[in-house]
Motif scaffolding. Structure first.
Motif, mmCIF file in Angstrom:
data_model
loop_
_atom_site.group_PDB
_atom_site.id
_atom_site.type_symbol
_atom_site.label_atom_id
_atom_site.label_comp_id
_atom_site.label_asym_id
_atom_site.label_seq_id
_atom_site.Cartn_x
_atom_site.Cartn_y
_atom_site.Cartn_z
ATOM 1 N N TYR A 94 1.007 -1.170 0.034
ATOM 2 C CA TYR A 94 0.099 -0.055 0.072
ATOM 3 C C TYR A 94 1.016 1.048 0.079
ATOM 4 O O TYR A 94 1.873 1.316 0.545
ATOM 5 C CB TYR A 94 -0.775 -0.008 1.173
ATOM 6 N N LEU A 95 0.492 2.187 -0.769
ATOM 7 C CA LEU A 95 1.204 3.656 -0.850
ATOM 8 C C LEU A 95 0.245 4.751 -0.460
ATOM 9 O O LEU A 95 -1.070 4.423 -0.694
ATOM 10 C CB LEU A 95 1.663 3.865 -2.183
ATOM 11 N N ARG A 96 0.663 5.591 0.413
ATOM 12 C CA ARG A 96 -0.093 6.798 0.756
ATOM 13 C C ARG A 96 0.688 8.049 0.187
ATOM 14 O O ARG A 96 1.939 8.259 0.661
ATOM 15 C CB ARG A 96 -0.523 6.668 2.448
ATOM 16 N N TYR A 97 -0.201 8.710 -0.473
ATOM 17 C CA TYR A 97 0.391 9.931 -0.795
ATOM 18 C C TYR A 97 -0.227 11.145 -0.165
ATOM 19 O O TYR A 97 -1.617 11.143 -0.209
ATOM 20 C CB TYR A 97 0.125 10.427 -2.421
ATOM 21 N N PRO A 98 0.323 12.167 0.460
ATOM 22 C CA PRO A 98 -0.329 13.248 1.314
ATOM 23 C C PRO A 98 -1.009 14.144 0.212
ATOM 24 O O PRO A 98 -0.410 14.273 -0.814
ATOM 25 C CB PRO A 98 1.005 13.970 1.801
ATOM 26 N N ARG A 99 -2.053 14.519 0.541
ATOM 27 C CA ARG A 99 -2.949 15.222 -0.427
ATOM 28 C C ARG A 99 -2.169 16.404 -1.255
ATOM 29 O O ARG A 99 -2.591 16.340 -2.160
ATOM 30 C CB ARG A 99 -4.122 15.644 0.528
ATOM 31 N N SER A 100 -1.549 17.246 -0.256
ATOM 32 C CA SER A 100 -1.150 18.431 -0.999
ATOM 33 C C SER A 100 0.115 18.237 -1.719
ATOM 34 O O SER A 100 0.508 19.111 -2.746
ATOM 35 C CB SER A 100 -1.014 19.347 -0.043
ATOM 36 N N HIS A 101 1.053 17.260 -1.484
ATOM 37 C CA HIS A 101 2.433 17.300 -2.009
ATOM 38 C C HIS A 101 2.851 15.841 -2.198
ATOM 39 O O HIS A 101 4.078 15.549 -2.202
ATOM 40 C CB HIS A 101 3.309 18.038 -1.177
ATOM 41 N N GLY A 102 1.898 14.668 -2.153
ATOM 42 C CA GLY A 102 2.480 13.432 -2.519
ATOM 43 C C GLY A 102 2.786 13.204 -4.205
ATOM 44 O O GLY A 102 2.065 13.601 -4.856
ATOM 45 N N TYR A 103 3.744 12.601 -4.162
ATOM 46 C CA TYR A 103 4.250 12.232 -5.825
ATOM 47 C C TYR A 103 5.243 11.243 -5.906
ATOM 48 O O TYR A 103 6.132 10.879 -4.838
ATOM 49 C CB TYR A 103 4.475 13.445 -6.537
ATOM 50 N N ILE A 104 5.494 10.590 -6.920
ATOM 51 C CA ILE A 104 6.747 9.917 -7.326
ATOM 52 C C ILE A 104 7.119 10.449 -8.650
ATOM 53 O O ILE A 104 6.176 10.327 -9.784
ATOM 54 C CB ILE A 104 6.429 8.265 -7.223
ATOM 55 N N SER A 105 8.299 10.986 -8.784
ATOM 56 C CA SER A 105 8.851 11.389 -10.242
ATOM 57 C C SER A 105 9.015 10.157 -11.283
ATOM 58 O O SER A 105 9.131 9.105 -10.749
ATOM 59 C CB SER A 105 9.957 12.292 -9.833
ATOM 60 N N PRO A 106 9.212 10.715 -12.286
ATOM 61 C CA PRO A 106 9.307 9.516 -13.464
ATOM 62 C C PRO A 106 10.527 8.673 -13.105
ATOM 63 O O PRO A 106 11.649 8.976 -12.837
ATOM 64 C CB PRO A 106 9.866 10.386 -14.656
ATOM 65 N N HIS A 107 9.921 7.293 -13.189
ATOM 66 C CA HIS A 107 10.705 6.171 -12.856
ATOM 67 C C HIS A 107 10.331 5.165 -13.648
ATOM 68 O O HIS A 107 9.254 4.924 -13.954
ATOM 69 C CB HIS A 107 10.901 5.908 -11.440
ATOM 70 N N LYS A 108 11.221 3.996 -13.608
ATOM 71 C CA LYS A 108 10.892 2.674 -13.880
ATOM 72 C C LYS A 108 10.978 1.542 -12.637
ATOM 73 O O LYS A 108 11.817 1.867 -11.785
ATOM 74 C CB LYS A 108 11.808 2.060 -14.913
ATOM 75 N N ASP A 109 10.018 0.806 -12.523
ATOM 76 C CA ASP A 109 9.988 0.080 -11.426
ATOM 77 C C ASP A 109 11.107 -0.836 -11.471
ATOM 78 O O ASP A 109 11.950 -1.273 -12.556
ATOM 79 C CB ASP A 109 8.738 -0.845 -11.380
ATOM 80 N N HIS A 110 11.831 -1.387 -10.537
ATOM 81 C CA HIS A 110 13.180 -2.005 -10.300
ATOM 82 C C HIS A 110 12.942 -3.221 -10.981
ATOM 83 O O HIS A 110 11.778 -4.169 -11.117
ATOM 84 C CB HIS A 110 13.427 -2.466 -8.785
ATOM 85 N N ARG A 111 14.130 -3.848 -11.690
ATOM 86 C CA ARG A 111 14.317 -4.931 -12.428
ATOM 87 C C ARG A 111 13.830 -6.234 -11.696
ATOM 88 O O ARG A 111 13.631 -7.188 -12.678
ATOM 89 C CB ARG A 111 15.600 -5.194 -13.076
ATOM 90 N N ARG A 112 13.679 -6.277 -10.437
ATOM 91 C CA ARG A 112 13.662 -7.385 -9.942
ATOM 92 C C ARG A 112 11.857 -7.786 -10.077
ATOM 93 O O ARG A 112 11.580 -8.797 -9.802
ATOM 94 C CB ARG A 112 13.869 -7.319 -8.448
ATOM 95 N N TYR A 113 11.313 -6.820 -10.461
ATOM 96 C CA TYR A 113 9.794 -7.047 -10.678
ATOM 97 C C TYR A 113 9.560 -7.431 -11.971
ATOM 98 O O TYR A 113 9.594 -6.628 -13.049
ATOM 99 C CB TYR A 113 8.823 -5.790 -10.147
ATOM 100 N N LEU A 114 9.036 -8.618 -12.172
ATOM 101 C CA LEU A 114 8.904 -9.298 -13.353
ATOM 102 C C LEU A 114 7.481 -9.348 -14.054
ATOM 103 O O LEU A 114 6.517 -9.259 -13.317
ATOM 104 C CB LEU A 114 9.310 -10.776 -13.320
#
Ligand SMILES: O=C(O)CCC(=O)C(=O)O
Ligand SMILES: [Fe+2]
Length: 207
Positions: free
Chosen positions: A109-129
């Motif tokens: 589960y992820l929780r992003y705070p209402r006013s400033h939650g984010y994840i910038s551009p990325h690729k998920d780790h290679r271990r995730y298949l």
């Protein structure tokens, strides 16, 4: 991103039963060829509620603010699966996504705070298949896919809302189908999501 062996133990997993299997099968084809698929409203509302109830007792842990070029403001709560529950998830998904028995599911589960939650551009780790499933449970935000290996050129953006599912290609043995993606932007309420990924090998588990 990463998860730690702390969290809630669940005894059964009904994720797949909350999504129409035929729809999922069609979306799987798109996600595995195009690299991503958006399924608005795919998760049955009762499942959104059930997951939110689980998430309401979560022990949230902030994720590190920067990881190389990726920055983020988000908290996580890993779900620990008992061995039979992990088995159930793999069995449910294996027919649609062709997940081998030897792989383990990881749910966060992820929780992003209402006013400033984010994840910038990325690729998920290679271990995730093979496939990564991002389920929106609460709040709305933008979910963007970028052109191959770009962190600036947006290919598609959706406003994801509770019940929406985004499928992303995971790592594969040939090429790199993993799409660059980003989540976030101010919303009216905290956003909560659940991410389901698969790894080759055993995960920390309750039993
Ligand atoms: O919150 C989401 O829907 C996706 C999160 C994500 O991209 C990630 O954890 O890597
Ligand atoms: Fe991601």
């Amino acid at each position: 991103m990463t998860s730690a062996p702390v969290g809630t133990t669940i005894d059964s997993m009904t994720l797949e039963q909350g999504i129409d299997r035929n729809w999922l099968r069609e979306a799987a084809k798109v996600a595995l060829t195009k690299g991503y698929a958006y399924l608005p409203g795919a998760l049955h509302p009762s499942h959104v509620v059930a997951h939110l109830e689980r998430a309401s007792s979560a022990a949230w842990r902030p994720l590190v603010a920067a990881d190389g070029p990726v920055t983020q403001c988000v908290e996580e709560h890993a779900l620990l699966l008992s061995e039979p529950a992990a088995r159930t998830v793999v069995d449910l998904f294996s027919s649609v996504f062709d997940i081998p028995d030897s792989w383990s599911p990881e749910l966060t589960y992820l929780r992003y705070p209402r006013s400033h939650g984010y994840i910038s551009p990325h690729k998920d780790h290679r271990r995730y298949l093979r496939i990564v499933s991002c389920l929106s449970l609460a709040g709305t935000t933008s979910f963007s896919i970028y052109h191959k290996n770009s962190r600036t050129q947006v290919a598609e953006t959706w406003t994801v809302a509770p019940g929406d599912v985004v499928l992303l290609a995971g790592a594969a043995s040939t090429g790199d189908p993993r799409p660059m993606h980003a989540v976030g932007g101010p919303g009216n309420s905290d956003r909560i999501s659940l991410t389901l990924r698969f790894l080759n090998g055993a995960q920390p588990s309750e039993t």
